[in-house]
Design a protein around this motif. Structure first.
Motif, PDB file in Angstrom:
ATOM      1  N   GLU A   1      -1.201  11.041  14.198  1.00 34.40           N
ATOM      2  CA  GLU A   1      -0.497  11.101  12.915  1.00 34.40           C
ATOM      3  C   GLU A   1       0.570  10.010  12.837  1.00 34.40           C
ATOM      4  O   GLU A   1       1.275   9.765  13.810  1.00 34.40           O
ATOM      5  CB  GLU A   1       0.157  12.475  12.723  1.00 34.40           C
ATOM      6  CG  GLU A   1      -0.848  13.607  12.560  1.00 34.40           C
ATOM      7  CD  GLU A   1      -1.767  13.411  11.370  1.00 34.40           C
ATOM      8  OE1 GLU A   1      -1.275  13.092  10.267  1.00 34.40           O
ATOM      9  OE2 GLU A   1      -2.993  13.575  11.551  1.00 34.40           O
TER      10      GLU A   1
ATOM     11  N   SER B   1       0.823  -1.213   0.000  1.00 38.31           N
ATOM     12  CA  SER B   1       0.000   0.000   0.000  1.00 38.31           C
ATOM     13  C   SER B   1       0.856   1.261   0.000  1.00 38.31           C
ATOM     14  O   SER B   1       1.953   1.271   0.561  1.00 38.31           O
ATOM     15  CB  SER B   1      -0.889   0.038   1.255  1.00 38.31           C
ATOM     16  OG  SER B   1      -1.809  -0.992   1.246  1.00 38.31           O
TER      17      SER B   1
ATOM     18  N   ALA C   1      -0.940   5.646   6.778  1.00 40.56           N
ATOM     19  CA  ALA C   1      -1.128   6.805   7.644  1.00 40.56           C
ATOM     20  C   ALA C   1      -2.607   7.048   7.929  1.00 40.56           C
ATOM     21  O   ALA C   1      -2.991   7.377   9.059  1.00 40.56           O
ATOM     22  CB  ALA C   1      -0.485   8.035   7.010  1.00 40.56           C
ATOM     23  N   GLU C   2      -3.456   6.866   6.921  1.00 41.59           N
ATOM     24  CA  GLU C   2      -4.898   7.081   7.104  1.00 41.59           C
ATOM     25  C   GLU C   2      -5.488   6.040   8.044  1.00 41.59           C
ATOM     26  O   GLU C   2      -6.318   6.363   8.906  1.00 41.59           O
ATOM     27  CB  GLU C   2      -5.623   7.059   5.758  1.00 41.59           C
ATOM     28  CG  GLU C   2      -7.109   7.323   5.852  1.00 41.59           C
ATOM     29  CD  GLU C   2      -7.466   8.610   6.574  1.00 41.59           C
ATOM     30  OE1 GLU C   2      -8.466   8.614   7.329  1.00 41.59           O
ATOM     31  OE2 GLU C   2      -6.757   9.626   6.404  1.00 41.59           O
ATOM     32  N   ILE C   3      -5.101   4.797   7.891  1.00 39.17           N
ATOM     33  CA  ILE C   3      -5.578   3.745   8.795  1.00 39.17           C
ATOM     34  C   ILE C   3      -5.114   4.051  10.217  1.00 39.17           C
ATOM     35  O   ILE C   3      -5.880   3.912  11.180  1.00 39.17           O
ATOM     36  CB  ILE C   3      -5.101   2.355   8.316  1.00 39.17           C
ATOM     37  CG1 ILE C   3      -5.809   1.982   7.011  1.00 39.17           C
ATOM     38  CG2 ILE C   3      -5.330   1.292   9.383  1.00 39.17           C
ATOM     39  CD1 ILE C   3      -5.222   0.788   6.296  1.00 39.17           C
ATOM     40  N   HIS C   4      -3.877   4.469  10.359  1.00 36.42           N
ATOM     41  CA  HIS C   4      -3.316   4.837  11.657  1.00 36.42           C
ATOM     42  C   HIS C   4      -4.174   5.927  12.305  1.00 36.42           C
ATOM     43  O   HIS C   4      -4.531   5.829  13.493  1.00 36.42           O
ATOM     44  CB  HIS C   4      -1.866   5.316  11.441  1.00 36.42           C
ATOM     45  CG  HIS C   4      -1.085   5.482  12.683  1.00 36.42           C
ATOM     46  ND1 HIS C   4      -0.994   6.689  13.332  1.00 36.42           N
ATOM     47  CD2 HIS C   4      -0.341   4.611  13.381  1.00 36.42           C
ATOM     48  CE1 HIS C   4      -0.228   6.564  14.396  1.00 36.42           C
ATOM     49  NE2 HIS C   4       0.191   5.302  14.450  1.00 36.42           N
ATOM     50  N   ARG C   5      -4.509   6.954  11.547  1.00 38.06           N
ATOM     51  CA  ARG C   5      -5.348   8.048  12.052  1.00 38.06           C
ATOM     52  C   ARG C   5      -6.748   7.552  12.401  1.00 38.06           C
ATOM     53  O   ARG C   5      -7.300   7.896  13.446  1.00 38.06           O
ATOM     54  CB  ARG C   5      -5.454   9.161  11.013  1.00 38.06           C
ATOM     55  CG  ARG C   5      -4.422  10.245  11.137  1.00 38.06           C
ATOM     56  CD  ARG C   5      -4.728  11.447  10.251  1.00 38.06           C
ATOM     57  NE  ARG C   5      -4.882  11.129   8.835  1.00 38.06           N
ATOM     58  CZ  ARG C   5      -3.868  10.959   7.982  1.00 38.06           C
ATOM     59  NH1 ARG C   5      -2.629  11.078   8.398  1.00 38.06           N
ATOM     60  NH2 ARG C   5      -4.099  10.667   6.718  1.00 38.06           N
ATOM     61  N   SER C   6      -7.322   6.741  11.515  1.00 39.99           N
ATOM     62  CA  SER C   6      -8.702   6.281  11.731  1.00 39.99           C
ATOM     63  C   SER C   6      -8.826   5.364  12.947  1.00 39.99           C
ATOM     64  O   SER C   6      -9.907   5.240  13.519  1.00 39.99           O
ATOM     65  CB  SER C   6      -9.253   5.595  10.483  1.00 39.99           C
ATOM     66  OG  SER C   6      -8.624   4.363  10.270  1.00 39.99           O
TER      67      SER C   6
ATOM     68  N   SER D   1       0.502   6.670   2.371  1.00 40.73           N
ATOM     69  CA  SER D   1      -0.652   7.510   2.725  1.00 40.73           C
ATOM     70  C   SER D   1      -1.821   6.654   3.235  1.00 40.73           C
ATOM     71  O   SER D   1      -2.564   7.074   4.117  1.00 40.73           O
ATOM     72  CB  SER D   1      -1.095   8.354   1.533  1.00 40.73           C
ATOM     73  OG  SER D   1      -1.499   7.527   0.461  1.00 40.73           O
ATOM     74  N   TRP D   2      -1.988   5.439   2.690  1.00 43.56           N
ATOM     75  CA  TRP D   2      -3.041   4.545   3.168  1.00 43.56           C
ATOM     76  C   TRP D   2      -2.743   4.089   4.590  1.00 43.56           C
ATOM     77  O   TRP D   2      -3.635   4.025   5.430  1.00 43.56           O
ATOM     78  CB  TRP D   2      -3.171   3.323   2.272  1.00 43.56           C
ATOM     79  CG  TRP D   2      -3.686   3.576   0.892  1.00 43.56           C
ATOM     80  CD1 TRP D   2      -3.894   4.788   0.276  1.00 43.56           C
ATOM     81  CD2 TRP D   2      -4.037   2.582  -0.059  1.00 43.56           C
ATOM     82  NE1 TRP D   2      -4.347   4.606  -0.993  1.00 43.56           N
ATOM     83  CE2 TRP D   2      -4.453   3.248  -1.235  1.00 43.56           C
ATOM     84  CE3 TRP D   2      -4.045   1.196  -0.053  1.00 43.56           C
ATOM     85  CZ2 TRP D   2      -4.879   2.574  -2.373  1.00 43.56           C
ATOM     86  CZ3 TRP D   2      -4.459   0.514  -1.187  1.00 43.56           C
ATOM     87  CH2 TRP D   2      -4.876   1.203  -2.326  1.00 43.56           C
TER      88      TRP D   2
END
Length: 129
Positions: free
Chosen positions: A34, A18, A24-29, A21-22
């Motif tokens: 961050e 992946s 990082a987004e999963i981490h945030r969600s 950025s994906w």
């Protein structure tokens, strides 16, 4: 059960390939803030994911001949059980969210214990035959 756990671990391959950025987004969600931008963070996320996928492939492989790989399966089950206990300590020390800590380690230990029980019953039924 080996195949189910193996398939679940194989899902980690997605993170290996992946875009960062994906990840990082999963981490945030997941509520973890961050994702670190240091190269080591992406490296560790991808390497750990690949390790899980490799482990999943191993579980899938041994599932095709549980008698032949009985000792290896028993070892893997004990390792999974111990890993769950150790991971709880790591999660607590790292300050992981409570929901994460209450799921990750106990699920791992529970799956290891379940495999051990299945191995025990398989060994007993084989010894009776």
């Amino acid at each position: 059960m080996l195949r189910a756990i193996g398939l679940l671990d194989l899902v980690a391959l997605i993170a290996v390939f992946s875009p960062l950025s994906w990840i990082a987004e999963i981490h945030r969600s997941l509520g973890m803030g961050e994702f670190p931008t240091d190269p080591i963070a992406g490296y560790l996320a991808r390497c750990t994911s690949f390790w899980y996928a490799t482990y999943g492939m191993l579980l899938w492989f041994v599932s095709y001949d549980v008698q032949k790989y009985s000792q290896l399966i028993t070892y893997l089950a004990w390792a999974m059980f111990a890993q769950g206990l150790i991971v709880v300590g790591i999660d607590l020390a790292a300050g992981m969210p409570g929901w994460w800590t209450s799921l990750e380690g106990p699920c791992c230990s529970g799956l290891g214990a379940s495999l051990l029980l299945l191995q025990r019953s398989t060994t007993r039924s084989r010894d009776v035959s």
